[in-house]
Enzyme design. Structure first.
Site, PDB file in Angstrom:
ATOM      1  N   ASP A 104      -0.150   5.155   1.088  1.00 36.27           N
ATOM      2  CA  ASP A 104      -0.382   6.069   2.217  1.00 36.27           C
ATOM      3  C   ASP A 104      -0.380   5.304   3.540  1.00 36.27           C
ATOM      4  O   ASP A 104      -1.105   4.325   3.707  1.00 36.27           O
ATOM      5  CB  ASP A 104      -1.734   6.777   2.048  1.00 36.27           C
ATOM      6  CG  ASP A 104      -1.738   7.732   0.877  1.00 36.27           C
ATOM      7  OD1 ASP A 104      -1.285   8.865   1.038  1.00 36.27           O
ATOM      8  OD2 ASP A 104      -2.196   7.322  -0.222  1.00 36.27           O
TER       9      ASP A 104
ATOM     10  N   ASP B 219       0.862  -1.167   0.000  1.00 44.30           N
ATOM     11  CA  ASP B 219       0.000   0.000   0.000  1.00 44.30           C
ATOM     12  C   ASP B 219       0.911   1.234   0.000  1.00 44.30           C
ATOM     13  O   ASP B 219       2.123   1.119   0.218  1.00 44.30           O
ATOM     14  CB  ASP B 219      -0.889  -0.042   1.249  1.00 44.30           C
ATOM     15  CG  ASP B 219      -1.831   1.145   1.334  1.00 44.30           C
ATOM     16  OD1 ASP B 219      -2.260   1.642   0.280  1.00 44.30           O
ATOM     17  OD2 ASP B 219      -2.129   1.576   2.464  1.00 44.30           O
TER      18      ASP B 219
ATOM     19  N   ASP C 233      -2.010  -0.507   5.678  1.00 42.08           N
ATOM     20  CA  ASP C 233      -2.433   0.051   6.962  1.00 42.08           C
ATOM     21  C   ASP C 233      -3.930   0.310   7.060  1.00 42.08           C
ATOM     22  O   ASP C 233      -4.434   0.653   8.133  1.00 42.08           O
ATOM     23  CB  ASP C 233      -1.711   1.385   7.204  1.00 42.08           C
ATOM     24  CG  ASP C 233      -2.297   2.508   6.371  1.00 42.08           C
ATOM     25  OD1 ASP C 233      -2.438   2.320   5.135  1.00 42.08           O
ATOM     26  OD2 ASP C 233      -2.641   3.553   6.941  1.00 42.08           O
TER      27      ASP C 233
END
Length: 375
Positions: A124, A122, A315
């Site tokens: 961000d 991922d 996250d």
């Protein structure tokens, strides 16, 4: 080859902790280490993606709108930290079942022996810190250098809710695969990938092209609607639209939710999902980061392959779709990036992007000791 359900030891969860794995192969999913996940005492509706057109949210119901706003609060990292229900959760118990990927590095390497590691990342909150202004979510030069070295060792893909072009402008590494808009827009290296079996042609896939005019319309309407809400930011991610509320005062969240609802109720072919301080509008197709992971593995020639070891690091709740795929397949594992206990299908944890970088460096150093000095 037989499969067996192995429960995590010592867990008092209402969630099924059993995970399916191939017992004929070495496994990192051993009792007391990387078992399943712990139930967190929050209403289930706050943990799931919200569907503005489905049963999860009645767009004409004020009570349901209130639940929607409650879910916005639940996604706030500060709320997660202060939540009494989460405070009751023993952090050490959570770590027992989601140990640090750095602490368990040797066990992870042992489990991958004889298999091809494929990396999924991922962006961000994983490769870059979470920032108030999404347009300034820059990765550090050190992280970029590490990811570049990682890609020389393993097939590597960035999987993000952001527009693919935006993610590429942040990362600027031509040798990677990029899956933007939650995997609805995928493109491989223009020159092909040295790891790809068969044709060396670049991979390109767009799962929802017919929705592009509709997404453009919704974007323009949301920009106009949210002008009255200070701090709201609408981002066009090509195949989806993101409404960021990180800089919106909490007392204005209900107002923002009403603005988004007023637009979406006219578009039954779009749905609403939620990430960290962001509302995301997507086409109602069965496609997510988990599907993107499967597509990329197939593109690399690893479909139904027993000797592949996918590692997905993320996250956000949207990354759970990928974590679940790996758990269901009994292949590889997911790593959740979080400082706080969360309900997750990931097997391991890292606390922040700096720890992600340390983990990636160790992978590179293990694969190619000659690169140690360069990192």
């Amino acid at each position: 080859m037989t499969k067996e359900n192995v429960p995590a030891a010592g867990t008092k969860s209402r969630v099924n902790l059993a995970i399916t794995m191939n017992m004929s192969e070495p496994s990192i999913f051993t009792a007391g280490t990387a078992g399943g996940y712990i139930s967190i005492s929050r209403p289930k509706k706050l943990l799931e993606n919200l569907d503005i057109n489905g049963e999860n949210l009645d767009i004409n119901g004020e009570g349901r709108l209130s639940s929607w706003v409650d879910s916005m609060r639940a996604s706030s990292p500060t709320r997660i930290r202060a939540s009494p229900s989460l405070a009751d959760l023993d952090q050490s118990s959570w770590i027992d079942h989601h140990p640090s990927a750095l602490d368990m590095f040797e066990q992870i390497i042992d489990a991958s022996k004889g298999k091809k590691i494929v990396m999924f990342l991922d962006y961000d909150g994983t490769l870059s810190p979470i920032v108030d202004d999404p347009d300034r979510a820059f990765m550090s030069d050190a992280m970029r250098k590490t990811v570049r070295k990682l890609a020389t060792c393993f097939p590597t893909a960035i999987v993000s809710g952001r527009c693919r072009d935006k993610i590429y402008s942040f990362v600027r590494l031509a040798e990677l695969y990029y899956a933007g808009s939650h995997g609805m827009d995928i493109k491989g290296p223009a020159k092909g990938c040295k790891y790809k079996k068969g044709s060396g042609r670049g991979v390109q896939f767009q799962a929802a092209s017919k929705f592009l005019p509709m997404i453009d319309e919704v974007y323009k309407q949301l920009v106009e609607k949210t002008k009255a809400t200070p701090g709201a930011q609408v981002e066009h991610n090509k195949f989806c639209v993101s409404v960021h509320f990180r800089r919106v005062e909490e007392k204005k969240w209900n107002e923002l939710a009403q603005q988004v609802r007023s637009v979406l109720k006219e578009y039954p072919k779009l749905r609403l999902t939620q990430g960290r301080k962001v509302l995301e509008i997507r086409p109602t197709i069965k496609w997510d980061k988990g599907k993107a992971l499967e597509f990329l593995l197939e593109s690399l020639g690893f479909a139904n392959c027993a000797n592949v070891f996918p590692v997905y690091i993320g996250d956000d709740r949207t990354d759970e779709d990928a974590f679940k795929i790996l758990t269901e397949k009994g292949q590889g594992f997911g790593i959740l990036v979080s400082k706080f206990p969360k309900e997750t299908s990931a097997s391991y944890s890292l606390q922040e992007p700096d720890e992600v970088m340390d983990f990636l460096k160790r992978l590179v150093q293990w694969k190619r000791p000659s690169l140690r000095a360069q990192l």
